[in-house]
Write an enzyme that holds these catalytic residues in place. Structure first.
Site, PDB file in Angstrom:
ATOM      1  N   SER A   1       0.839  -1.182   0.000  1.00  0.00           N
ATOM      2  CA  SER A   1       0.000   0.000   0.000  1.00  0.00           C
ATOM      3  C   SER A   1       0.884   1.245   0.000  1.00  0.00           C
ATOM      4  O   SER A   1       1.982   1.223  -0.563  1.00  0.00           O
ATOM      5  CB  SER A   1      -0.940  -0.023   1.207  1.00  0.00           C
TER       6      SER A   1
ATOM      7  N   TYR B   1      -5.881   7.695  -6.393  1.00  0.00           N
ATOM      8  CA  TYR B   1      -4.807   6.925  -5.772  1.00  0.00           C
ATOM      9  C   TYR B   1      -4.994   6.861  -4.264  1.00  0.00           C
ATOM     10  O   TYR B   1      -4.893   5.788  -3.650  1.00  0.00           O
ATOM     11  CB  TYR B   1      -3.447   7.529  -6.129  1.00  0.00           C
TER      12      TYR B   1
ATOM     13  N   LYS C   1      -5.670   3.289  -2.207  1.00  0.00           N
ATOM     14  CA  LYS C   1      -4.772   2.751  -1.190  1.00  0.00           C
ATOM     15  C   LYS C   1      -5.481   2.619   0.159  1.00  0.00           C
ATOM     16  O   LYS C   1      -5.216   1.682   0.916  1.00  0.00           O
ATOM     17  CB  LYS C   1      -3.498   3.589  -1.088  1.00  0.00           C
TER      18      LYS C   1
END
Length: 166
Positions: A137, A151, A155
């Site tokens: 991650s 993004y 994550k």
């Protein structure tokens, strides 16, 4: 750590963390199924491994059947899977108001959906072998960075998926 006799699947194995991970497993005796979309770069990684340690898997992990194909390869060849490393990922720039549906979907598909499918396909094999899953991650999953909406969210979702699976 010694990994002789172990089989590891590593996504994103053509560069960055995935590449380093695949090479580290191979150097410690594991058989490695290296997964990425860049076949030429994957061949270079395989060539850096001890003879016979690496196997290239050029399946598209973002397709619904891609995960099953990736997991079936080592099971068919070696009879087992001991480790799954989900290191493949994509960073996409853009705040919420400038992130279109296509970009959002592409990031979620590679950063969240593909690891989910790979985990789901691998868990029965990993359970038998008392294996492990490593999801790579980012600090972006816990802290928001401007201009990285998709993004950051992907994550955070991967972090939560990891907790759910544990």
């Amino acid at each position: 750590m010694e990994f002789t006799g172990k089989v590891a699947i590593v996504t994103g194995a053509s560069s960055g963390i995935g590449r380093a991970t695949a090479l580290a497993f191979a150097s410690q005796g594991a058989s490695v199924v290296a997964v990425a979309s860049d076949v030429a770069a994957l061949r270079e990684v395989i060539d850096m491994m001890p003879d016979g340690a690496g196997e290239l898997a050029a399946h598209d992990i973002t397709t619904p059947d891609g995960a099953a194909l990736v997991v079936e390869a080592p099971v068919d060849r070696f009879g087992q899977v001991d480790v799954l490393v989900n290191a493949a990922g994509i960073i996409a720039m853009g705040p919420v108001d400038q992130t279109d549906d296509a970009l959002w979907a592409r990031v979620m598909e590679l950063n969240v959906n593909a690891p989910f499918r790979l985990m789901r396909a691998a868990i029965p094999h990993l359970t038998r072998r008392r294996g492990a899953i490593v999801n790579v991650s980012s600090v972006n999953g816990r802290r928001v960075f401007p201009g990285l909406a998709a993004y950051n969210v992907s994550k955070a979702a991967l972090d939560q998926l990891t907790r759910c699976a544990a």
